[in-house]
Design a protein around this motif. Sequence first.
Motif, short mmCIF file in Angstrom:
data_model
loop_
_atom_site.label_atom_id
_atom_site.label_comp_id
_atom_site.label_asym_id
_atom_site.label_seq_id
_atom_site.Cartn_x
_atom_site.Cartn_y
_atom_site.Cartn_z
N ILE A 1 34.23 42.75 45.62
CA ILE A 1 34.67 41.05 45.79
C ILE A 1 33.23 39.69 45.69
O ILE A 1 33.39 39.42 45.20
CB ILE A 1 34.70 40.98 47.17
N GLU A 2 32.54 40.71 45.71
CA GLU A 2 30.88 40.12 45.84
C GLU A 2 30.72 39.90 44.26
O GLU A 2 29.94 39.11 43.98
CB GLU A 2 29.97 40.98 46.48
N GLU A 3 30.62 41.36 43.15
CA GLU A 3 30.36 41.23 41.84
C GLU A 3 30.94 40.19 41.38
O GLU A 3 31.15 39.56 40.54
CB GLU A 3 30.64 42.74 41.42
N ALA A 4 32.09 40.12 41.36
CA ALA A 4 33.67 38.76 41.18
C ALA A 4 32.92 37.48 41.48
O ALA A 4 32.88 36.09 40.27
CB ALA A 4 35.04 38.83 41.53
N PHE B 1 36.84 42.14 36.56
CA PHE B 1 38.29 42.81 36.92
C PHE B 1 38.97 43.31 36.61
O PHE B 1 40.36 44.64 36.90
CB PHE B 1 37.66 42.92 38.39
N THR B 2 40.52 41.95 36.62
CA THR B 2 41.91 42.18 35.95
C THR B 2 41.78 42.85 35.23
O THR B 2 42.70 43.70 34.57
CB THR B 2 42.55 40.79 35.60
N LYS B 3 40.51 42.47 33.85
CA LYS B 3 41.06 43.63 32.73
C LYS B 3 40.61 44.86 33.12
O LYS B 3 40.84 45.81 32.04
CB LYS B 3 39.66 42.63 31.86
N SER C 1 45.68 46.01 47.68
CA SER C 1 44.71 44.80 47.43
C SER C 1 45.28 44.00 48.50
O SER C 1 44.73 42.40 47.92
CB SER C 1 45.33 44.43 46.15
N GLY C 2 45.90 44.32 49.66
CA GLY C 2 46.25 43.55 50.07
C GLY C 2 47.93 42.55 49.81
O GLY C 2 49.27 43.49 50.27
N GLU C 3 47.76 42.15 49.24
CA GLU C 3 48.54 41.32 48.60
C GLU C 3 48.50 41.69 47.10
O GLU C 3 47.76 41.62 47.25
CB GLU C 3 49.73 40.33 48.83
N ALA D 1 39.22 42.98 41.99
CA ALA D 1 37.94 44.06 42.54
C ALA D 1 38.52 44.51 43.30
O ALA D 1 38.02 46.00 43.33
CB ALA D 1 37.30 42.16 43.18
N PHE D 2 39.14 44.06 44.02
CA PHE D 2 39.25 44.87 45.83
C PHE D 2 40.31 46.00 45.24
O PHE D 2 39.95 47.24 45.28
CB PHE D 2 39.91 44.15 47.00
#
Length: 381
Positions: A21-24, A36-38, A189-191, A244-245
């Motif tokens: 997440i920090e990287e994103a 991260f989606t890719k 991913s939570g949701e 990312a998660f």
Amino acid sequence: MDSSIIPFNKPYLSGNETRYIEEAVQSGKISGDGMFTKRCHQFFEQQLGFKKVLLTTSCTDALEMAALLLDIKPGDEVIMPSYTFVSTPNAFVLRGAHIVFADSTAENPNMDPAQVESLITARTRAIVPVHYAGIACDMDPIMEIANNHKLFVVEDAAQAIDSYYKGRALGTIGHLAAFSFHETKNIISGEGGMLAINDERFAARAEIIREKGTNRSSFFRGEVDKYGWVDQGSSFLPSDIIAAFLWAQLENLRDIQAKRVAIWERYYSALEPLVENGVELPRLPNFATNNGHMFYMVCRSLAERTALIESLKSQNINPVFHYLSLHTSPFYAEKHDGRVLPWADHYTDCLIRLPLYYELSTAQQNRITDAILAFYKQAAL
């Protein structure tokens, strides 16, 4: 004696979620379709064999996208099981469809394929099988019926990540499929969710619908010199923070799945003696694999299930029941055609889900199974 609370679910963390997440965030691109989606898209397409996937903010959104892609209109009919979550029919009800509910099978809560053909009318547009507990519906007869009647098939694979039907990943068989990454699922991913597109005629339009009805994705690939409003749609794509998660989870897919299946198998081994007395455990057809999503029991009556839940909760163990038959729901009962769906009602009254999550220890699991066996011994099975 350990009396600590055993929850029904506990989200698994690999340890890399916050780092990614920090990287994103540091990348400067935290809206949809970032790096991260890719990575997630590539993983699903290369590792599990989907022709095209698009992450969404939920499985509900993926189902709503499917209804839009199929151009479901008022008066259209869609066949699906009654024993499912409300998101399955809601996606099509929002387009004006009439839902035709099918019963479950005697073997498990999945929709009975033998009923489907008799429910088809001139207004039928789609069939939506739900792979309950990650165990495959019998897809060959469903696809044959759909092809014979020129109908679309949307797999509700919310619970079915990394589960297979005759060697094919669930979600790769129907024209479209929807997955969930809600915190109760194997990979989370939570949701979050995902639309799988297996029929190439829907691929380009799916991107447009997901991007609020614009051809924005084509613009960023350099395929058009500007983008505009070209179709109906909504904001279905998730932030790259969510992706990312999810990526941290996908990196650990094999480990997560192995642990969950081992827990599932320990449950089955410990509770199998109850079967000869009429308590049902999950049945795995020879065409299906087990992804360890859920372990459930089917009690012999509503009263028995209620008593079992109360007994376990008194010992700080938290099982839960599951769906309520949608054909008898306050919203849809008057719209249902009046058919009795006995197996859906049976699972509504009698099915109970046991705690199953990555960190569930063998000692905790023994505590659960010992409590269940003691309940039935006291009940003089």
